[in-house]
Every structure is written in structure tokens, then in C-alpha cells.
Design a protein around this motif. Structure first.
Motif, short mmCIF file in Angstrom:
data_model
loop_
_atom_site.label_atom_id
_atom_site.label_comp_id
_atom_site.label_asym_id
_atom_site.label_seq_id
_atom_site.Cartn_x
_atom_site.Cartn_y
_atom_site.Cartn_z
N PHE A 36 0.86 -1.19 0.00
CA PHE A 36 0.00 0.00 0.00
C PHE A 36 0.89 1.23 0.00
O PHE A 36 1.79 1.37 0.83
CB PHE A 36 -0.90 0.00 1.24
CG PHE A 36 -1.87 1.15 1.28
CD1 PHE A 36 -3.04 1.11 0.54
CD2 PHE A 36 -1.62 2.26 2.06
CE1 PHE A 36 -3.94 2.17 0.57
CE2 PHE A 36 -2.51 3.33 2.10
CZ PHE A 36 -3.67 3.27 1.35
N ASP A 37 0.68 2.12 -0.96
CA ASP A 37 1.45 3.36 -1.07
C ASP A 37 0.83 4.41 -0.17
O ASP A 37 -0.30 4.86 -0.40
CB ASP A 37 1.47 3.85 -2.52
CG ASP A 37 2.47 4.98 -2.71
OD1 ASP A 37 2.51 5.89 -1.86
OD2 ASP A 37 3.21 4.94 -3.71
N SER A 40 0.16 7.89 -2.33
CA SER A 40 -0.92 7.91 -3.32
C SER A 40 -2.20 7.23 -2.83
O SER A 40 -3.28 7.45 -3.37
CB SER A 40 -0.46 7.22 -4.60
OG SER A 40 -0.26 5.82 -4.38
N ARG A 42 -2.69 4.08 -3.08
CA ARG A 42 -2.98 2.99 -4.00
C ARG A 42 -2.37 1.67 -3.53
O ARG A 42 -1.34 1.66 -2.85
CB ARG A 42 -2.42 3.33 -5.39
CG ARG A 42 -3.10 4.52 -6.05
CD ARG A 42 -2.48 4.81 -7.39
NE ARG A 42 -3.14 5.94 -8.06
CZ ARG A 42 -2.73 6.45 -9.22
NH1 ARG A 42 -1.69 5.91 -9.85
NH2 ARG A 42 -3.40 7.47 -9.75
N VAL A 43 -3.01 0.59 -3.93
CA VAL A 43 -2.46 -0.74 -3.68
C VAL A 43 -1.25 -0.93 -4.59
O VAL A 43 -1.27 -0.55 -5.77
CB VAL A 43 -3.52 -1.83 -3.96
CG1 VAL A 43 -2.91 -3.21 -3.83
CG2 VAL A 43 -4.69 -1.66 -3.00
N CYS A 44 -0.19 -1.49 -4.06
CA CYS A 44 1.04 -1.70 -4.83
C CYS A 44 1.74 -2.95 -4.31
O CYS A 44 1.21 -3.65 -3.44
CB CYS A 44 1.96 -0.49 -4.73
SG CYS A 44 2.59 -0.22 -3.04
#
Length: 378
Positions: A36-37, A40, A42-44
């Protein structure tokens, strides 16, 4: 951490790594989420299963280990991209033993957190009052650390504060009357809050720093009605965390003065932190039987281990049983305390109504002067 031998973990090993790391970077003081970023949102997938000893002898920290060890998850750290590069490019600053230490510490913390989730949360109660006119303060950081060291989750970030203050002169009869009333009111409010929260959903961790009579009174009023565990301030460390590696202290009791047959007043010196037996002997009439309960190792930190507290409680119960057998249940007991705060709380908490005689708690005002502060029981 690259090389020529088999680089890949199988699916079972990946699941084990994720379970041990909790999906967080294992580099010391990083703990960045690897999937998880934070910027941002966002999932990463920033996680890398880095070798401690590389699969190639030419790699950072290379050589000296078997192929089986190199292929195992014991030789892998779950790192973010940034820290993977750092440990490989600065191998002199990050030798294998240091990386293993980081991995072990991180995974131990994750395992402890999983254990915490299964346990009843602790709501810390900070119980304080001035001692002989001196202001007392309790470090909340040390409180939270003690609960973490007990491997227990916190119920709330802020402690439940019970502060006893009175405008009356410390040690005067008016002060003790006012302080007792305030303790009772605070406990009544605490009981109301407990019933609102619901039984079984919280346990209270008590951090007391106040005159011994008020701590005993608080223990008696709340101890048999609320799920509580007490903590001890250790002066050597200025910490509330229990020691686990000190030898267990021992306690014993004895009769100092026989007194007159049939006397209905009994005195007990609790000489744990320092000796109070002489004060009890001098303050009481010669007709009064005087007992003493002592620590094998006296001092302000004589109770530093939870087992010390258990040992004290056993001898305390045994002494009360002996007094009842020797003098009957209709006597009244005058307590001369020199105790760690945890022992004072346990004395009140473990008081058995209808079994123990009424307690009169004395306070040492200095220069050999003792005054009656408050009553516990009946």
C-alpha cells in the motif's frame, strides 16, 4: 542479494514470509506497508524477499552457508525497495548478524501483536494524589510501555485519570475525611463507566502513585467489583514494566510482641520498603499484640516481579489467618505500612469482607509520628 542459484520462494514460503512480516518492511524502524502506497493511497507491491546471505558467493555478505540455509526463509528479509538497496550497497554497515537481529526483532513484535489481539484490552487507570504535600506525576509513556511489555492491547490511547486533591492540610483529620470521600466518588463513577462499557470487554490496569492509605482504600472499593491488575513503579528504572529476570523475593511474618490476652486491638508492621516495626511498638500500648511482615530483600524495589507480588499475597493471607485463629474475628487491626504501591493496592483488593477484621490504616508523618488515615472493611 542476487545470485546464480534458485532465487524463487515457493507459494508456501511466501505465505510464511507474509505471516511473519505482516506485510511490513523488516528493516529496523521502517515498518512501511509493502502492499500500500502511503502517499498515493494505492495498492502496490513494493515488497522484496531479500537474501541475508546471497545465493552467489560473490554477492554482499557472500559465502559460508549451506545451499539449504540460503534457500530457506530464515535467510530472507521482507524489505521495501529502498532498504533492500541500502543493505546491499552498504554491506559493511549491515553485516549478516545485524540483519538477522532486525528480522528476529520485527517478527517477534508481529507474533506478540497477534497474541495481543486474542486478549482482553487493558484500560490504564492512573491513580494519583500528592504524597506528604509533594506533587506526584505519572509518565503516560511508561504506562503504555508496561502494557505493551505485558503483551496486551490498549483499550484507549488516553488513560482513565483519577486524581485525588484536597484543599485541607495534608495529614489532618479533615484531609483524610475529604480524600476518602473523593476516592469513593471516583470509584462510583468508574463502576458506572464499567457497566456502560459491558463486562468482559475490558480489564483495568492500575498505576497508583499516592499515599498508602488511599491506594489501599482504592483497592478495596474497586478490586472485588472490577477486573483489575496492578503495576509497580520501579525506582531503579523509573519504569512500570515488571521485571522477568530478577530472583523472586521472599516474605515472612512473625510476632514482635505478645501483648495482653484478650486484647481486641492488633497492630501489624508491613516492613517491605523499610522497617516500621519499631514505630508500631512505640505507637501502640504495651497491651497490644504487634506483628511484622517483612521482605527478604527490603527496599523500594522489593517487589519488581509479578511473582514477588504473589509471594507477598500468600504470606499476607497466612498472617491474617493466624491472627483470626489466635485472636478471633472481632478484633480490629492497625496497619503500619511501608510498602511498594502494588502491595498496598493488593492488600486492599484482596481484603475479604466478613472474614478479615476491620483495618485502620496508619500514615507515617515523619519524626516517629503516625496518624490514623482511613478504614478498610466492615
Amino acid at each position: 542479494m542476487s545470485g546464480r542459484r534458485d532465487e524463487k520462494l515457493n507459494s508456501a514460503q511466501v505465505r510464511q514470509m507474509l505471516q511473519r512480516s505482516a506485510g511490513l518492511c523488516e528493516f529496523e524502524n521502517c515498518a512501511q506497508p509493502l502492499f500500500f502506497d502511503l502517499v498515493s493511497g494505492r495498492v502496490c507491491n513494493d515488497g522484496q524477499y531479500a537474501h541475508i546471505i546471497p545465493s552467489s558467493d560473490d554477492g554482499p555478505r557472500g559465502g559460508g552457508e549451506t545451499i539449504e540455509y540460503i534457500a530457506s526463509i530464515e535467510n530472507r528479509m521482507h524489505l521495501c525497495h529502498k532498504h533492500h538497496e541500502i543493505v546491499d550497497n552498504q554491506e559493511g554497515e549491515y553485516p549478516a548478524h545485524l540483519l538477522r537481529q532486525m528480522k528476529r526483532k520485527h517478527e517477534d513484535h508481529v507474533a506478540a501483536f497477534r497474541m495481543m489481539m486474542k486478549k482482553t484490552p487493558i484500560m490504564p487507570i492512573v491513580f494519583s494524589a500528592d504524597v506528604k504535600g509533594r506533587r506526584t506525576t505519572i509518565d503516560c509513556g511508561a504506562v503504555y510501555k508496561a502494557i505493551r511489555d505485558d503483551v496486551r492491547p490498549l483499550q484507549k490511547e488516553l488513560p482513565y485519570e483519577i486524581r485525588i486533591e484536597s484543599s485541607a492540610e495534608y495529614g489532618s483529620a479533615r484531609y483524610w475525611e475529604d480524600a476518602q470521600k473523593r476516592v469513593r466518588n471516583k470509584v462510583d463513577r468508574l463502576l458506572d463507566d464499567f457497566h456502560v462499557a459491558g463486562e468482559g470487554h475490558v480489564e483495568y490496569g492500575v498505576f497508583p502513585l499516592a499515599p498508602m492509605p488511599l491506594i489501599m482504600l482504592f483497592g478495596w472499593l474497586g478490586g472485588d467489583k472490577l477486573p483489575m491488575r496492578v503495576y509497580q513503579l520501579l525506582r531503579d528504572d523509573s519504569a512500570w514494566s515488571w521485571h522477568r529476570d530478577r530472583p523472586v523475593n521472599r516474605f515472612s511474618s512473625q510476632l514482635l510482641r505478645t501483648g495482653a490476652s484478650g486484647c481486641k486491638r492488633i497492630a501489624i508492621s508491613f516492613s517491605l520498603s523499610f522497617e516500621t516495626g519499631q514505630g508500631a511498638l512505640e505507637n501502640e500500648d504495651e497491651s497490644v499484640p504487634v506483628y511484622v511482615l517483612r521482605a527478604g530483600r527490603q527496599g523500594v524495589d522489593c517487589i519488581a516481579h509479578r511473582e514477588d507480588l504473589n509471594q507477598f499475597r500468600d504470606v499476607y493471607y497466612s498472617l491474617m489467618d493466624d491472627i483470626q485463629k489466635q485472636h478471633g474475628s472481632d478484633v480490629e487491626v492497625y496497619i503500619y505500612p511501608s510498602l511498594p504501591v502494588s502491595a498496598a493496592f493488593e492488600m486492599g483488593r484482596r481484603y475479604m469482607p466478613g472474614v478479615f477484621p476491620k483495618f485502620h490504616i496508619m500514615e507515617n508523618m515523619g519524626d516517629g509520628k503516625w496518624v490514623e488515615a482511613c478504614e478498610v472493611g466492615k
